[in-house]
Design a protein around this motif. Structure first.
Motif, PDB file in Angstrom:
ATOM      1  N   SER A 284       8.624   4.198  -3.602  1.00  0.00           N
ATOM      2  CA  SER A 284       9.375   4.000  -2.360  1.00  0.00           C
ATOM      3  C   SER A 284       8.741   2.872  -1.560  1.00  0.00           C
ATOM      4  O   SER A 284       7.537   2.605  -1.686  1.00  0.00           O
ATOM      5  N   CYS A 286       7.629   2.608   1.345  1.00  0.00           N
ATOM      6  CA  CYS A 286       6.514   2.957   2.231  1.00  0.00           C
ATOM      7  C   CYS A 286       5.269   3.388   1.471  1.00  0.00           C
ATOM      8  O   CYS A 286       4.305   3.863   2.084  1.00  0.00           O
ATOM      9  N   GLN A 300       3.091   1.311   5.625  1.00  0.00           N
ATOM     10  CA  GLN A 300       3.857   1.282   6.866  1.00  0.00           C
ATOM     11  C   GLN A 300       5.286   1.779   6.625  1.00  0.00           C
ATOM     12  O   GLN A 300       5.832   1.644   5.539  1.00  0.00           O
ATOM     13  N   GLY A 301       5.856   2.348   7.665  1.00  0.00           N
ATOM     14  CA  GLY A 301       7.274   2.694   7.602  1.00  0.00           C
ATOM     15  C   GLY A 301       7.599   4.072   7.093  1.00  0.00           C
ATOM     16  O   GLY A 301       8.767   4.387   6.856  1.00  0.00           O
ATOM     17  N   TRP A 302       6.573   4.924   6.904  1.00  0.00           N
ATOM     18  CA  TRP A 302       6.868   6.294   6.464  1.00  0.00           C
ATOM     19  C   TRP A 302       7.523   7.033   7.622  1.00  0.00           C
ATOM     20  O   TRP A 302       6.938   7.187   8.680  1.00  0.00           O
ATOM     21  N   GLN A 303       8.724   7.527   7.408  1.00  0.00           N
ATOM     22  CA  GLN A 303       9.436   8.265   8.444  1.00  0.00           C
ATOM     23  C   GLN A 303       8.983   9.712   8.427  1.00  0.00           C
ATOM     24  O   GLN A 303       9.005  10.366   7.382  1.00  0.00           O
TER      25      GLN A 303
END
Length: 464
Positions: A284, A286, A300-303
């Motif tokens: 993925s 992230c 970065q960008g893990w929700q």
């Protein structure tokens, strides 16, 4: 005369009320320090020294009494009859025992009924006071909300009890062909009788919790139909009891994961050890895969928003290898991760409305979740939801394609964590990894595939 009778009854009620559930005693038992509680409110046994909920006196006896206190049962029934007779004799028009005036107000702070003179005393001068009708209306709404919550919890308890099954079927396991050379370890090391007793006690806890929820729901339904004064007289006890039952629910529904070490188990599994690497193109956005393809960390960008377990966009990375036969075993180091997810990924056939077939992704996994200071293990699919005493540093995964077996092991403790219910594979199976989600304010750690020739023992872990 009526005031004196009411005061005597109040004293009696304090003696026949359980301080855990705040209800009249039901099957009361008396423990060594002399205090009594409902039998259902006490654990059947304790792993450590038991502390009395009333006086906190510690007892080293692990098995608590099961004999009903017959005298206390009779006294409780007498108290119930006297309470009913006193209310009937007052014709529902209850008066203040001190000032002999009508009870027209309710103290929100102490949750007691008051007359006009009581409201003017310094004791209640700064308290929040409401007319009886207004207070009763507000509490009926509150009790209805509690009732709604209890109904949901009751359905959950019913479902858990219906689906309750042992985490591990040891009897079936030791008959498996690959365990036969190690049966002597299993029979010698694994306390089957104790495990069966613990499983039975866990089922009893679920049954007890279901009964407590059901009894409380019935009492709340009756309370809503009571006259205002009777409702407000009992509301404090009802609220305390509701809080107690719901706190017991959390303990009953999230048990602690048992550890059953078996010597030689990991050595046996190492016979099927495979050397796998991660496929960076499957990761993925992230996730960051290391150059050696042996570890992955969150980028970065893990929700942090929750996602359905079968969501194809879950942050994962797959292995290079896929398996469609045989037995495989691999180990993953999760020492640096408070939260993680490990399992397998496989496409399955889904029939479309027009009759055509489509391969859709499906996942089967075990994950660790941290909430405050506690760690929990959960499975998908399956009903595992257990607390951990301490984090697991290394997880072993055993896959047997033909039988649809996927099992997870605590490598350090040489203990089986959980085996997913039988799976019917129809396509190749690929190992799956997810190092998170990371906790806010922490530096993401790495999830690392362990080398085939690596071994972990207690002395190794203590130096990590």
């Amino acid at each position: 005369m009526a005031a004196a009778a009411a005061e005597m009854l109040q004293q009696l009620q304090s003696q026949i009320t359980c301080s855990i559930c705040w209800n009249y005693f039901c099957e009361p038992v008396t423990i060594r320090c002399g205090h009594s509680f409902c039998r259902a409110c006490l654990p059947s046994s304790t792993a450590t020294a038991f502390s009395c909920p009333e006086c906190r006196q510690v007892s080293q006896v692990r098995e608590l009494p099961v004999c009903i206190n017959g005298s206390l049962v009779e006294l409780t029934e007498l108290g119930k009859r006297l309470s009913s007779q006193l209310v009937q004799s007052a014709g529902g028009q209850r008066r203040c025992a001190t000032h002999h005036q009508a009870l027209e107000f309710f103290c929100e702070d102490e949750q007691t009924l008051l007359c006009q003179s009581c409201c003017q005393t310094p004791e209640h001068g700064a308290h929040r006071l409401s007319p009886v009708q207004e207070a009763a209306s507000n509490f009926r709404k509150k009790l209805q909300h509690i009732q709604s919550c209890l109904e949901k919890h009751f359905e959950e308890a019913e479902k858990l009890l219906a689906n309750h099954r042992p985490l591990v079927n040891w009897g079936e396991m030791i008959t498996e062909e690959y365990f036969k050379p190690y049966n002597r370890y299993l029979f010698k090391e694994c306390p089957f009788e104790r495990i069966e007793q613990e499983e039975s006690r866990e089922r009893d806890r679920l049954s007890q919790q279901r009964r407590s929820l059901q009894d409380l729901m019935l009492d709340l339904q009756e309370a809503e139909c009571q006259p205002n004064l009777d409702l407000l007289r009992d509301v404090k006890q009802l609220l305390q009891r509701s809080e107690s039952v719901l706190s017991q629910r959390a303990k009953a529904l999230i048990p602690e994961l048992r550890v059953c070490p078996v010597s030689g188990m990991i050595e046996m599994l190492n016979r099927f050890r495979v050397d796998i690497r991660m496929e960076p193109t499957s990761a993925s956005p992230c996730l960051i895969v290391a150059e050696d393809l042996k570890s992955v960390r969150a980028g970065q960008g893990w929700q942090l928003d929750s996602q359905p377990a079968d969501d194809p966009d879950l942050p994962i990375v797959l292995a290079e290898q896929a398996f469609s036969s045989g037995r495989q075993y691999w180990e993953v180091d999760v020492t640096q991760l408070p939260q993680w997810m490990l399992g397998i990924h496989t496409p399955y056939l889904k029939r479309e409305s027009g009759g055509s077939k489509k391969h859709c992704p499906s996942v089967f996994f075990l994950r660790c979740v941290k909430k405050e200071e506690n760690y929990f293990l959960q499975s998908y699919p399956g009903s595992l939801n257990h607390r951990l005493k301490s984090p697991i540093p290394r997880v072993g995964l055993y896959l047997e394609y033909q039988t649809g077996t996927l099992a997870f092991y605590n490598v350090l403790q040489s203990s089986l964590i959980y085996q997913l219910p039988d799976i019917s594979f129809v396509a190749p199976v690929t190992p799956m990894f997810s190092p998170g989600p990371p906790l806010p304010g922490t530096k993401p750690g790495a999830m690392t595939l362990c080398p085939v020739d690596s071994h972990l023992c207690a002395c190794c872990y203590s130096s990590l």
